[in-house]
Motif scaffolding. Structure first.
Motif, PDB file in Angstrom:
ATOM      1  N   ALA A 330       0.826  -1.209   0.000  1.00  0.00           N
ATOM      2  CA  ALA A 330       0.000   0.000   0.000  1.00  0.00           C
ATOM      3  C   ALA A 330       0.861   1.261   0.000  1.00  0.00           C
ATOM      4  O   ALA A 330       0.380   2.345  -0.314  1.00  0.00           O
ATOM      5  N   THR A 331       2.144   1.109   0.356  1.00  0.00           N
ATOM      6  CA  THR A 331       3.027   2.279   0.363  1.00  0.00           C
ATOM      7  C   THR A 331       3.599   2.565  -1.027  1.00  0.00           C
ATOM      8  O   THR A 331       4.245   3.582  -1.242  1.00  0.00           O
ATOM      9  N   CYS A 332       3.376   1.679  -1.968  1.00  0.00           N
ATOM     10  CA  CYS A 332       3.869   1.873  -3.334  1.00  0.00           C
ATOM     11  C   CYS A 332       3.126   3.061  -3.953  1.00  0.00           C
ATOM     12  O   CYS A 332       1.898   3.124  -3.909  1.00  0.00           O
ATOM     13  N   PRO A 333       3.856   4.031  -4.536  1.00  0.00           N
ATOM     14  CA  PRO A 333       3.195   5.231  -5.060  1.00  0.00           C
ATOM     15  C   PRO A 333       2.050   4.903  -6.024  1.00  0.00           C
ATOM     16  O   PRO A 333       2.183   4.027  -6.862  1.00  0.00           O
ATOM     17  N   ASP A 334       0.957   5.599  -5.856  1.00  0.00           N
ATOM     18  CA  ASP A 334      -0.238   5.510  -6.702  1.00  0.00           C
ATOM     19  C   ASP A 334      -1.020   4.200  -6.590  1.00  0.00           C
ATOM     20  O   ASP A 334      -1.931   3.946  -7.380  1.00  0.00           O
ATOM     21  N   PHE A 335      -0.710   3.401  -5.594  1.00  0.00           N
ATOM     22  CA  PHE A 335      -1.463   2.162  -5.356  1.00  0.00           C
ATOM     23  C   PHE A 335      -2.945   2.460  -5.134  1.00  0.00           C
ATOM     24  O   PHE A 335      -3.830   1.883  -5.758  1.00  0.00           O
ATOM     25  N   GLN A 336      -3.181   3.426  -4.244  1.00  0.00           N
ATOM     26  CA  GLN A 336      -4.524   3.843  -3.863  1.00  0.00           C
ATOM     27  C   GLN A 336      -5.283   4.390  -5.086  1.00  0.00           C
ATOM     28  O   GLN A 336      -6.432   4.032  -5.335  1.00  0.00           O
TER      29      GLN A 336
END
Ligand SMILES: [Zn+2]
Ligand SMILES: [Zn+2]
Lengths: 394, 179
Positions: A330-336
């Motif tokens: 979830a900390t991976c950029p742009d996952f959200q």
């Protein structure tokens, strides 16, 4: 049965990669250690937890994890790691303390039995409460965003994208709706191995340096929000290209990411460099499309839709309004952002979809556990050693 | 069947060489099974403790395990189930042996002993597994460079985009698995 007041509640988030530990009521875990035991080649000494971090020479290190496919299969080793993790957090040992421990959904009875034995007999705890990490992450999220209607109902869908696997867990009124839980057998570990495979074929053999690869993956990955465009960009330009300068163990102890540095004519590189381009987004892409590597399971957006739609339709608006992502990925950029983008078309138009990320997606489950451990709920829900001795596991 | 997997070009250690040999022997069977095994082995390899090398025990080679594969998707549902079961049983044997060495049981063994019903009305580990994707056509990436790949290798069905990538594919990864 309430545990005696003397016992402190220690909270442990027992993850596939790391174990987070601290006292209930604190805002953050006091320690995060590798959830593993290890040995140096040819050495007799068994390394436990943070000993592994202290090892300077990673290349001669072999490790074992007590957790396989997300579940603790080796409780003997796990107890040793927990014992180590609790040192410095608890004044003495785990003896006589109360413990809140995360445990994955659908843990097999045999594993639960071994867990009780380890916690009550080996570690000598006097009370134990096990809860699934996604439930605790939602507790934390609801505390961070308390005014949301879904938060007030302690309701939401947690996407727990961890090391071993990825779970989608719908929760209503603080209870996991088990029949609607969905799992794919892909997590951070598989992604790191996939990246290792890709770079080992494309540029440099990194198969013996998986620990470093984990770091590289975290440093360079991002989730694409427009796959076609990013593929074109990667193919026709060097806009997405980055270089990872590998540590050489001498002058450079830690690697780092940099913009590509072109070489002048006749110049040769002194440092070892890994060039990364489309791997940066094709690796996390697997979670969104596991069939890319032949795993016949649907990707994350469809999982969320499938999970929510397995619940009563009256709950859909509340659940879709509170999709919460946590875990390492979830900390991976742009996952959200990507999840929202792909999920939106799968949900009926009149239903609002919102995807949230807790302030610290990795610590969220521990933080929620800290809240539960410090509340009156703990004594109410926990199993005491006496309960265990009388009835065994419940 | 050419023994293409014997020792890769970058076999860094004896352990790896040993491992690829084992695979190439197992693959000296029929080609459909070969392909499936390669896909399965590759998926299993993604699950290994790459985190740091897990190589001081006898279980490092026990990597053949239960995963569905590309090829299975093309078969009927019933066959799928039977095949999966067979796969599971085969992998259990390997796993069980590894467990004995380690002094604890592997997850696959515990799962087998739990005797769960995938069609149970009460949710369990098996019922929670996400099903196959709804949108039919899988995306096709070149196994070498990662970009869109119009062609697939006649031997192993992995994708490739250009003649150049095909050459690399044949040299390094056709019917091979490694992590
Ligand atoms: Zn290509
Ligand atoms: Zn091929």
């Amino acid at each position: 049965m309430a545990p005696s007041a003397s016992g402190q509640v220690v909270v442990l988030d027992d993850g596939g990669s790391t174990i987070k530990v601290g006292l209930a009521g604190q805002s953050d875990p006091a320690r995060i250690l590798p959830n593993a035991t290890g040995k140096v080649k040819g050495g007799p000494q068994l390394l436990i937890g943070d000993d592994i971090d202290a090892q300077a020479d990673i290349s001669s290190l072999s490790i074992r994890r007590p957790i396989e496919k997300g579940y603790v299969v080796n409780w003997k080793a796990q107890a040793q790691i927990i014992d180590r993790a609790c040192r410095g957090v608890l004044p003495h040992s785990t003896k006589g303390c109360s413990m809140l421990l995360t445990e994955p959904l659908f843990t097999l009875p045999a594993i639960q039995e071994a867990r009780c034995q380890a916690v009550f007999e080996t570690l000598g705890c006097q009370a134990l409460l096990t809860l699934p990490a996604p439930l605790l992450a939602l507790t934390q999220h609801c505390a961070e965003v308390p005014n949301l209607p879904a938060s007030r109902a302690h309701c939401g869908v947690v996407v727990d994208a961890g090391f071993s696997f990825t779970h989608v867990v719908p929760i209503f009124d603080g209870k996991v709706m088990k029949s609607a839980v969905r799992r794919i057998d892909l997590g951070g570990k598989a992604l790191t191995n996939y990246l290792t495979e890709l770079v080992s074929y494309r540029s440099m053999d990194m198969r013996e340096e998986a620990y470093l690869m984990e770091h590289i993956k975290n440093a360079i990955s991002f989730v694409s929000t427009d796959l076609k465009a990013d593929l074109v960009k990667a193919k026709t330009s060097s806009k997405l290209k980055v270089e990872y300068v590998l540590p050489d163990g001498l002058s450079l102890a830690r690697g780092f990411v940099r913009e590509p540095v072109p070489l002048a004519k006749g110049e040769t590189r002194t440092e070892q460099v890994l060039v990364l381009n489309n791997e940066r987004f094709l690796v996390p892409e697997l979670i969104f499309s596991p069939s890319d590597i032949g795993l016949q399971q649907a990707g994350l957006p469809q999982m969320v839709a499938d999970s929510v739609m397995a619940t009563h339709p009256d709950l859909w608006p509340l659940l879709f309004s509170n999709v919460v992502v946590c875990g390492g990925l979830a900390t991976c950029p742009d996952f959200q952002e990507r999840l929202l983008k792909d999920l939106r078309p799968l949900v009926p138009d009149h239903i609002k979809v919102d995807v949230w990320k807790p302030k610290d997606p990795i610590a969220a489950a521990w933080q929620g556990g800290s809240r539960v451990g410090a509340s009156a709920q703990f004594a109410h829900l926990a199993m005491t050693k006496a309960d265990y001795e009388e009835d065994g596991i419940r | 069947m050419p023994r293409a997997t014997e020792g890769g070009p970058s076999d860094a250690s004896g352990r790896r060489t040993g491992r690829s040999r084992k695979v190439s022997q197992r693959m000296a069977v029929v080609s459909e099974t070969d392909r499936e095994q390669v896909t399965n082995a590759r998926l299993a390899a993604l699950e290994t403790d790459g985190g740091l090398q897990d190589n001081f025990g006898a279980d490092s080679d026990a990597e053949f395990e239960l995963q569905d594969s590309d090829q299975e998707a093309e078969l009927g549902d019933q066959r799928n189930k039977r095949k999966r079961k067979a796969n599971r049983q085969a992998s259990r044997k390997t796993r069980a042996r590894a467990g004995e060495v380690r002094g604890h049981k592997a997850f696959a063994v515990l799962l087998e002993e739990a005797d769960l019903d995938p069609d149970d009305t009460q949710p369990n580990y098996l019922t929670a597994a996400m099903g196959p994707p709804l949108d039919g056509t899988p995306r096709r990436w070149c196994s070498v460079c990662g970009f869109a790949a119009p062609y697939s290798c006649a031997r192993c069905r992995m994708r490739y985009c250009t003649r150049k990538c095909y050459a690399v594919h044949c040299d390094t990864r056709c019917l091979k698995f490694t992590v």
